[in-house]
Enzyme design. Structure first.
Site, PDB file in Angstrom:
ATOM      1  CB  SER A  54      -0.438   0.154   1.047  1.00 54.32           C
ATOM      2  OG  SER A  54      -1.518   1.208   1.264  1.00 54.32           O
ATOM      3  CE1 TYR A 100      -3.277  -2.446   4.543  1.00 54.36           C
ATOM      4  CE2 TYR A 100      -3.242  -0.344   4.651  1.00 54.36           C
ATOM      5  CZ  TYR A 100      -3.758  -1.538   4.149  1.00 54.36           C
ATOM      6  OH  TYR A 100      -3.185  -2.159   3.331  1.00 54.36           O
TER       7      TYR A 100
END
Ligand SMILES: NC(=O)c1ccc[n+]([C@@H]2O[C@H](COP(=O)([O-])OP(=O)(O)OC[C@H]3O[C@@H](n4cnc5c(N)ncnc54)[C@H](OP(=O)(O)O)[C@@H]3O)[C@@H](O)[C@H]2O)c1
Length: 260
Positions: free
Chosen positions: A135, A149
């Site tokens: 990401s 995360y």
């Protein structure tokens, strides 16, 4: 040339879009996720030879079973995409041990299991392509409520880079790539541990747009790719002055929704 491509997290979102895109290109596919019926539906839409494997990527034995099923059906694997992942919506001060363990299991250890299952096969053949879907938050952790995360995707970025460095001289035909999407319109936010936040953010890319970028990466392997063309400049600005970037980003859309 048709390749044999394994995709984890292929029952929905980016993984499903990638499967459909690669299927249209005529590649042979092995699709994994926990939900069998959804996987079967995606497989039926691929229009190509497809093997479906119900697997939980948090379990090393499931990932090894996925590798074995792929080799049994197609005899070799050309590309392995570690795409399965999950977000969290929790401030750092509120993180529990279980939160951190889940983020590391589904975003980092899952990919490590994939790496350790398939890279020896690539080494033996002298070719292959390992792709980890990370990401933009694994490069620039500017959405604070994604906390663990962000940390997990940073760990994934580091492992990916180090694997690539390990293989560069000994196995030049084995490629290792990192994909860093920004916001993508999938069920990711709804599936995040801790639930959704009200989002006032930008709409982001479609899963199909991200799939096109990953398909291009398979054709022309490079070390890293941002799927959003604006991300490279954002990363440059972040590392130029982290403090200033954080002040700016806390006043914009990122506070409300931000990328994943
Ligand atoms: N959407 C975004 O904004 C965005 C942005 C940057 C990066 N990413 C990354 O892109 C990847 C795909 O996300 P997405 O947006 O497509 O999310 P999604 O719509 O929530 O899909 C996640 C996929 O991963 C699978 N999965 C989740 N946990 C799993 C487990 N334990 N074992 C096996 N499969 C599992 C899900 O299938 P089952 O539920 O059937 O298991 C599903 O197929 C993730 O790594 C995510 O971090 C997403």
């Amino acid at each position: 040339m048709a390749k044999t491509i394994v995709i984890t997290g292929a029952s929905a979102g980016i993984g499903a879009a990638l499967a459909r895109h690669l299927g249209r290109q005529g590649h042979q596919l092995v699709l994994a996720a926990r939900r069998g019926p959804e996987l079967e539906r995606v497989a039926a839409e691929c229009g190509t030879a497809t093997e479906v494997v119900v697997a939980d990527v948090r379990l090393r034995a499931d990932v090894e079973r996925l590798r074995d099923a792929a080799l049994r059906r197609f005899a070799h694997v050309d590309v392995w995409v570690n795409n399965a992942g999950r977000g969290i919506t929790r401030a750092v001060l509120d993180l529990s041990d279980d939160d951190v363990d889940e983020m590391m299991a589904v975003n980092v250890k899952s990919a490590l299991y994939g790496i350790q299952a398939i890279v020896p096969h690539f080494q033996e053949r002298g070719e292959g392509h390992l792709i980890n879907v990370s990401s933009f938050l694994g490069r620039v952790p500017f959405v604070a409520f994604r906390s663990a995360y962000n940390a997990a995707k940073h760990a994934l970025n580091a492992l990916t880079a180090n694997l690539r460095m390990d293989l560069r001289n000994t196995h030049p035909g084995v490629h290792v790539s990192l994909v860093m999407p920004g916001v993508v319109r999938t069920e990711f936010a709804a599936n995040a541990l801790g639930g959704m936040v009200p989002s006032g953010g930008p709409p982001g890319q479609t899963a199909e747009e991200v799939a096109v970028v990953i398909a291009g990466l398979i054709e022309h392997p490079v070390a890293e790719v941002y799927t959003n063309p604006a991300s490279a400049e954002m990363a440059r600005r972040y590392y130029q002055d982290v403090g200033a970037f954080e002040v700016q980003s806390s006043t914009g859309f990122h506070r409300a929704g931000g990328p994943s």
